[in-house]
Design a protein around this motif. Structure first.
Motif, mmCIF file in Angstrom:
data_model
loop_
_atom_site.group_PDB
_atom_site.id
_atom_site.type_symbol
_atom_site.label_atom_id
_atom_site.label_comp_id
_atom_site.label_asym_id
_atom_site.label_seq_id
_atom_site.Cartn_x
_atom_site.Cartn_y
_atom_site.Cartn_z
ATOM 1 N N PHE A 19 58.504 11.924 55.227
ATOM 2 C CA PHE A 19 58.682 12.801 54.071
ATOM 3 C C PHE A 19 57.934 14.128 54.190
ATOM 4 C CE2 PHE A 19 60.494 9.078 52.220
ATOM 5 C CZ PHE A 19 61.373 9.552 51.252
ATOM 6 N N ALA A 20 57.183 14.307 55.253
ATOM 7 C CA ALA A 20 56.423 15.550 55.412
ATOM 8 C C ALA A 20 57.300 16.804 55.343
ATOM 9 C CB ALA A 20 55.631 15.517 56.719
ATOM 10 N N PRO A 21 58.500 16.842 55.972
ATOM 11 C CA PRO A 21 59.317 18.058 55.851
ATOM 12 C C PRO A 21 59.708 18.376 54.412
ATOM 13 C CG PRO A 21 60.072 16.728 57.700
ATOM 14 C CD PRO A 21 59.086 15.889 56.946
ATOM 15 N N GLY A 22 60.041 17.349 53.630
ATOM 16 C CA GLY A 22 60.389 17.571 52.233
ATOM 17 C C GLY A 22 59.203 18.072 51.436
ATOM 18 N N TRP A 23 58.024 17.513 51.713
ATOM 19 C CA TRP A 23 56.818 17.965 51.012
ATOM 20 C C TRP A 23 56.480 19.400 51.397
ATOM 21 C CZ3 TRP A 23 52.910 15.691 47.769
ATOM 22 C CH2 TRP A 23 53.348 14.513 47.161
ATOM 23 N N LYS A 24 56.721 19.753 52.660
ATOM 24 C CA LYS A 24 56.473 21.139 53.072
ATOM 25 C C LYS A 24 57.415 22.087 52.336
ATOM 26 C CE LYS A 24 55.987 24.104 57.134
ATOM 27 N NZ LYS A 24 56.014 24.158 58.617
ATOM 28 N N LYS A 25 58.685 21.703 52.235
ATOM 29 C CA LYS A 25 59.677 22.531 51.540
ATOM 30 C C LYS A 25 59.302 22.740 50.078
ATOM 31 C CE LYS A 25 64.535 22.474 50.103
ATOM 32 N NZ LYS A 25 65.846 21.761 50.246
ATOM 33 N N TRP A 26 58.819 21.694 49.435
ATOM 34 C CA TRP A 26 58.510 21.732 48.003
ATOM 35 C C TRP A 26 57.022 21.918 47.737
ATOM 36 C CZ3 TRP A 26 62.117 21.854 44.185
ATOM 37 C CH2 TRP A 26 63.429 21.483 44.523
ATOM 38 N N ASP A 27 56.261 22.352 48.726
ATOM 39 C CA ASP A 27 54.807 22.352 48.613
ATOM 40 C C ASP A 27 54.313 23.218 47.455
ATOM 41 O OD1 ASP A 27 52.335 21.313 49.950
ATOM 42 O OD2 ASP A 27 51.876 23.450 50.008
ATOM 43 N N ASP A 28 54.855 24.414 47.292
ATOM 44 C CA ASP A 28 54.392 25.283 46.199
ATOM 45 C C ASP A 28 54.608 24.613 44.845
ATOM 46 O OD1 ASP A 28 53.629 27.200 48.011
ATOM 47 O OD2 ASP A 28 55.380 28.479 47.699
ATOM 48 N N PHE A 29 55.795 24.022 44.673
ATOM 49 C CA PHE A 29 56.112 23.340 43.413
ATOM 50 C C PHE A 29 55.167 22.158 43.200
ATOM 51 C CE2 PHE A 29 58.119 20.002 40.986
ATOM 52 C CZ PHE A 29 58.714 20.674 39.928
ATOM 53 N N THR A 30 55.011 21.332 44.231
ATOM 54 C CA THR A 30 54.212 20.119 44.092
ATOM 55 C C THR A 30 52.747 20.439 43.842
ATOM 56 O OG1 THR A 30 55.737 18.990 45.595
ATOM 57 C CG2 THR A 30 53.625 17.922 45.187
ATOM 58 N N MET A 31 52.237 21.461 44.509
ATOM 59 C CA MET A 31 50.831 21.819 44.311
ATOM 60 C C MET A 31 50.584 22.363 42.904
ATOM 61 S SD MET A 31 49.378 20.678 46.967
ATOM 62 C CE MET A 31 50.683 19.408 47.034
ATOM 63 N N MET A 229 63.527 15.343 43.462
ATOM 64 C CA MET A 229 63.325 13.897 43.523
ATOM 65 C C MET A 229 63.966 13.275 44.767
ATOM 66 S SD MET A 229 61.431 12.687 41.229
ATOM 67 C CE MET A 229 60.572 13.392 39.848
ATOM 68 N N ASN A 230 65.042 13.872 45.225
ATOM 69 C CA ASN A 230 65.735 13.335 46.391
ATOM 70 C C ASN A 230 65.146 13.803 47.720
ATOM 71 O OD1 ASN A 230 68.465 11.674 45.952
ATOM 72 N ND2 ASN A 230 68.101 12.982 44.172
ATOM 73 N N GLU A 231 64.089 14.605 47.644
ATOM 74 C CA GLU A 231 63.461 15.063 48.881
ATOM 75 C C GLU A 231 61.983 14.710 48.979
ATOM 76 O OE1 GLU A 231 64.752 18.813 50.712
ATOM 77 O OE2 GLU A 231 65.905 19.161 48.890
ATOM 78 N N VAL A 232 61.329 14.395 47.866
ATOM 79 C CA VAL A 232 59.895 14.087 47.932
ATOM 80 C C VAL A 232 59.526 12.731 47.347
ATOM 81 C CG1 VAL A 232 59.301 16.537 47.844
ATOM 82 C CG2 VAL A 232 59.305 15.212 45.732
ATOM 83 N N ALA A 233 60.399 12.126 46.557
ATOM 84 C CA ALA A 233 60.068 10.855 45.889
ATOM 85 C C ALA A 233 60.573 9.676 46.721
ATOM 86 C CB ALA A 233 60.670 10.819 44.487
ATOM 87 N N ALA A 234 59.663 9.049 47.447
ATOM 88 C CA ALA A 234 60.047 7.975 48.359
ATOM 89 C C ALA A 234 60.806 6.837 47.684
ATOM 90 C CB ALA A 234 58.816 7.440 49.082
#
Length: 281
Positions: A19-31, A229-234
């Motif tokens: 899931f690291a690529p998805g977290w990288k893509k959404w990193d600004d939002f998630t942080m 949700m479909n890219e970061v929520a396992a």
């Protein structure tokens, strides 16, 4: 011979690397989403600019990176099981020019540090994934210096976290997903008040307190919510990859209907709630 805990660790490592690529893509939002918990942890550990700090389950780097910007004469080590997540954290540290931040691949149940190595320990949303939470608490306290501060955050119960429970409730009903085994790693494993506080007290932390932190996460619309949700929520990805597109479309429509009924059209402000636990050695 592998223990059940070893198997869980390997599964966790594989999932987070995936899931690291998805977290990288959404990193600004998630942080932005997780920043209130990071801010609460930073306040709780009462940093000095010379502190040596351990940030456990650092993921893509926070709150360790922010801590590194505060302890300008000190240092921060961010640990995680996922090499791919740590690579992202290292990239962010370089971009920010933080030379006092480094990462280290490590298992929280066997931290590769001497006793009393750190002035403070932070752990944002990590305990829910640790195979042995009691042993992990012992390790976090072991590496903390006498008088050092520790703070962690965990999710409160599903009824207080509609941002994920609304979607997972619909998925679980549609697919008849059985509940996980009691105590298995998962988002709401640590939601019981006093649970993590008890582990930390048993490990030797004193003056342990627990408080509730509640806020909202903002999605610009239902499309952004679904994509995120479909890219970061396992658990979402794991459930939906087992079914056909027709079923996914039906679940998506039910999710959108529920979102509109409860939160209106357009921008979505979904509630979340966490527990902040802190203490000193």
């Amino acid at each position: 011979m592998q223990t059940s805990e070893d198997i869980i660790r390997e599964q966790q490592r594989a999932v987070w690397n995936q899931f690291a690529p998805g977290w990288k893509k959404w990193d600004d939002f998630t942080m932005r989403f997780l920043q209130p918990m990071g801010d609460a942890i930073i306040k709780a550990i009462n940093l000095k600019d010379t502190d040596a700090v351990l940030d456990v389950a650092t993921g893509t780097g926070e709150p360790g990176l922010t801590i590194a910007s505060i302890v300008t004469k000190g240092s921060v080590i961010g640990t995680d099981l996922s090499e791919n997540m740590l690579t992202i954290a290292q990239e962010k540290a370089k971009q920010l020019g933080l030379t006092n931040y480094q990462t280290q691949l490590a298992d929280v149940s066997k931290l590769p540090f001497a006793d009393s190595s750190f002035d403070a320990v932070s752990c944002r949303m990590g305990f829910m994934f640790f195979p042995d939470m009691a042993q992990s608490a012992q390790e976090l306290v072991r590496v903390l210096k006498p008088g050092g501060r520790l703070a962690t955050s965990v999710w409160a119960g599903p009824e207080q976290n509609a941002w994920i429970s609304l979607l997972m409730g619909i998925i679980n009903r549609a697919l008849q997903v059985p509940p996980p085994p009691a105590g298995a790693p998962g988002m709401f494993r640590c939601a019981k008040p006093g649970l993590i506080a008890g582990f930390l007290e048993a490990a030797g932390l004193s003056g342990v307190t627990e408080s509730v932190l509640s806020d909202q996460v903002i999605y610009k619309d239902a499309d952004e919510y679904w994509a995120n949700m479909n890219e970061v929520a396992a658990p979402v990805v794991s459930a939906l990859k087992q079914v056909d597109q027709t079923t996914i479309a039906r679940i998506k429509e039910e999710v959108w209907t529920s979102l509109r009924e409860q939160y209106g059209n357009g921008e979505l402000a979904l509630p979340f709630s966490t527990l902040i636990i802190q203490g000193s050695k």
